[in-house]
Structure formats: structure tokens, C-alpha cells
Design an enzyme around this catalytic site. Structure first.
Site: not given
Ligand code: NDP
Ligand code: BUO
Length: 315
Positions: A45, A50, A79, A112
Site C-alpha cells: 500500500d 508518503y 493514491k 486518497h
Molecule cells: N488511506 C489513508 O488515508 C491512510 C492509509 N494508511 C495506510 O495504512 C497503513 C497502516 O497504517 P499506519 O497508520 O501506518 O499504522 P499501523 O496501525 O499499521 O501501525 C504501524 C505502527 O505499528 C508498529 N508495529 C507494526 N507491527 C508491530 C508489531 N507486530 N508489534 C508492535 N508494533 C508494531 C510499527 O512499528 P515498526 O515499523 O517499527 O514495526 C508502526 O509504528 C499505512 O502505512 C498506510 O499504508 C494509513 C493511514 C491513512
Molecule cells: C497517512 C495518510 O494516508 C494520510 C494522513 O493521508
């Protein structure tokens, strides 16, 4: 690990589990995507905003070049950012993501957010006081360009992100293609039951973003609730001898929701995909459902006064 797929409303398949890349630093994401491909991830994704698509693309190229995967084994999403909503900018912006990623087509392209921002400059255009500047481009016009991108062969499937029910209705009313998915925040504190029910009635799958509660979101404050450390989630994890993250990921898979946890840490990347060898009981699923509390982590309150801000309706 072999990740099962979901069939979208256009017959295409998407792995129900993928890797998120928001906040993954350019210097870490290439290795993260390689590690992920090595242990079975096929769905990534991404988004222009990003700022790391070239580094994601470098990993994809390396793993295709070394023979681990073929392009057709992968499912790559990007996106359309808010500053590119107007008709003339949509396809050029999609092409910029393709160039960044080193691909000649995307599997999925999403709008997005429904809100447009002022075009032609910064990705977060602001006035002197720091207030985000808007455009009034109608997301329906952006959608019609996404439809064009499908016929141009630039993308296989198109969808939405952060759209509420009324906004989806407008897309269904004015578009020819039914969005394959709406990607929204989803986890036990915001389980999106109503949006899921509505979307499935229209053949639109939900993709769960921030499934772990996005603990690394830039605006997190000390004392904010930590989903991964919620004692109730930790207790369920202990019962199944799994990690809290595995429970939160499996929760979505059992509801047939596509889920995209982000990680750049190899041990987390490897354990997050270990979610196809156990089942949460119906009772366990009900308990997880019961944590729903309108607990949104990504509300974008700073743009609340935008006419298309999506979070002012029930769902
Ligand atoms: N369309 C939109 O507007 C949005 C889309 N997204 C998408 O969704 C994805 C996921 O959401 P996101 O907001 O990043 O957050 P997540 O809920 O996926 O959380 C990510 C965090 O969790 C930590 N983590 C991952 N695996 C573990 C584990 N097994 N144990 C403990 N901690 C863990 C990561 O640290 P570490 O990296 O160190 O593992 C990071 O700090 C985004 O990266 C993006 O691609 C997100 C927000 C908005
Ligand atoms: C993380 C993300 O997709 C935002 C804030 O638009």
C-alpha cells in the site's frame, strides 16, 4: 506464508493482507519491502504523498530481478493526493507514481481523500497562519479521470479512501465503475460495522488502515490510548499465544476486511504475516467488536471546515 485473496467486484483478486508504507523512511523502506516479499507479502500500500515510492519501487525491482517474484504476483496500490484532484492533474499524478515505483501499471489507484487542496504547489499548501488551503474540485470529477486511467491501461482497479456513505453514493450515482474498495481507518476502537455493511451491499470491500492504531502517527501525544497495549487486547493475545498485533490483524481477516499494517522492523514484518494458522472464536470476535468507541486516530480535524471533510456524518 501464502496469503489468501479476496475477489473484487471486477473479478480481480487482492491479497487480504498487505504492507503499509506511510511513515516508512526512504532509508528503511527498501529493506522492509524486500524482507516482506521474502516472507510472503505480495500486496503493498503506497501513496505519492508518503514520499517514498521510489524506494518502494527499488525493492520491487530488486525482488523481480532476483527471480523471487514476477510483476503479476504483486498487488501494488497508490493514491491520488489532494493537490491533484482537478481533471488535468489526475492522470499526470498517477503517471508520476508509476514512474516513482518503476511500474507500467498499478493494480489499484485510490482517491486518497475526498477533500481537494490548493493545486500547483506544496502538497500541504498553507497560508501565513498555517491554515491548509483548499480547492473546491468535486471528487466526482477526479473519479471520472480514474475511470479513464482504467481504459488507458494505467491501472487495473480503482477505489476510494476516507469516503463516507453519502460521498460513495455520489460516486455510484455519477460514475460508471463501482469502486472496488474504500480504504478507511479500522480497528476494534473504530470497527466501522455500519460502513462495512453498507459497502458490502454495494459490492465494495473495505480495506482497514491503521489496524494497529497507528502508534507512530506524527500527532500522537503521551497519554493517548495505545491499542497494541490495551490490557483487554493483550489478554486475548495471551489466550491464543499470539501477539496483540496478530490478534488485531486476524480480527480484520475474519471479518473479510483487507488489512495493511505498516512495519519497517523485520521481526514485526515477519510475525504480522503469521495470522493464517489460527482462528479467533466467534465469542472472541464479539469481544473485540465490543471495544468499538468511535476511537478515531486519524480525524484530520485541521481541515474540518472543508466542504468534503468526511467525518461529520454517522458513517
Ligand atoms: N488511506 C489513508 O488515508 C491512510 C492509509 N494508511 C495506510 O495504512 C497503513 C497502516 O497504517 P499506519 O497508520 O501506518 O499504522 P499501523 O496501525 O499499521 O501501525 C504501524 C505502527 O505499528 C508498529 N508495529 C507494526 N507491527 C508491530 C508489531 N507486530 N508489534 C508492535 N508494533 C508494531 C510499527 O512499528 P515498526 O515499523 O517499527 O514495526 C508502526 O509504528 C499505512 O502505512 C498506510 O499504508 C494509513 C493511514 C491513512
Ligand atoms: C497517512 C495518510 O494516508 C494520510 C494522513 O493521508
Amino acid at each position: 506464508v501464502q496469503v489468501p485473496s479476496v475477489t473484487l467486484n471486477n473479478g480481480k483478486k487482492i491479497p487480504i493482507f498487505g504492507l503499509g508504507t506511510w511513515k516508512s523512511k526512504p532509508g528503511e523502506v527498501t529493506q522492509a519491502v524486500k524482507d516482506a516479499i521474502n516472507c510472503g507479502y505480495r500486496h503493498f500500500d503506497c501513496a505519492l504523498v508518503y514520499g517514498n515510492e521510489p524506494e518502494v519501487g527499488a525493492a520491487i525491482k530488486a525482488k523481480i530481478d532476483d527471480g523471487t517474484v514476477k510483476r503479476e504476483d504483486l498487488f501494488i496500490t497508490s493514491k491520488l493526493w489532494n493537490t491533484f484532484h482537478s481533471k488535468k492533474l489526475v492522470i499526470p499524478s498517477l503517471k508520476e507514481s508509476l514512474t516513482n515505483l518503476g511500474l507500467d501499471y498499478l493494480d489499484l489507484y485510490l482517491i486518497h481523500w475526498p477533500m481537494g487542496y490548493k493545486e500547483g504547489g506544496e502538497k500541504f499548501p498553507q497560508d501565513a497562519s498555517g491554515k491548509v488551503l483548499y480547492s473546491d474540485v468535486d471528487y466526482v470529477d477526479s473519479w471520472l479521470e480514474l475511470e479513464k486511467a482504467v481504459s488507458l491501461g494505467l491501472v487495473k482497479s480503482i477505489g476510494l479512501s476516507n469516503f463516507n456513505k453519502d460521498q460513495i453514493e455520489r460516486i455510484l450515482e455519477h460514475g460508471k465503475i463501482v469502486p472496488v474498495t474504500n480504504q478507511v481507518e479500522c480497528h476494534p476502537y473504530l470497527n466501522q460495522k455500519k460502513l462495512i455493511e453498507y459497502s458490502l451491499s454495494k459490492n465494495i470491500h473495505i480495506t482497514a488502515y491503521s489496524p494497529l492504531g497507528s502508534p507512530d502517527r506524527p500527532w500522537a501525544k503521551p497519554g493517548d490510548p495505545l491499542l497494541l497495549e490495551d490490557p483487554k487486547i493483550v489478554a486475548i493475545a495471551q489466550k491464543y499465544n499470539k501477539t496483540p498485533a496478530q490478534i488485531l490483524i486476524r480480527y480484520q481477516i475474519q471479518r473479510n476486511v483487507i488489512v495493511i499494517p505498516k512495519s519497517v522492523t523485520k521481526s514485526n514484518i515477519e510475525s504480522n504475516i503469521q495470522v493464517f494458522d489460527f482462528n479467533i472464536t466467534d465469542e472472541g470476535m464479539k469481544i473485540l467488536d465490543s471495544f468499538d468507541c468511535n476511537g478515531r486516530f486519524l480525524h484530520l480535524n485541521a481541515v474540518k471546515d472543508h466542504k468534503y471533510w468526511p467525518f461529520n456524518t454517522e458513517f
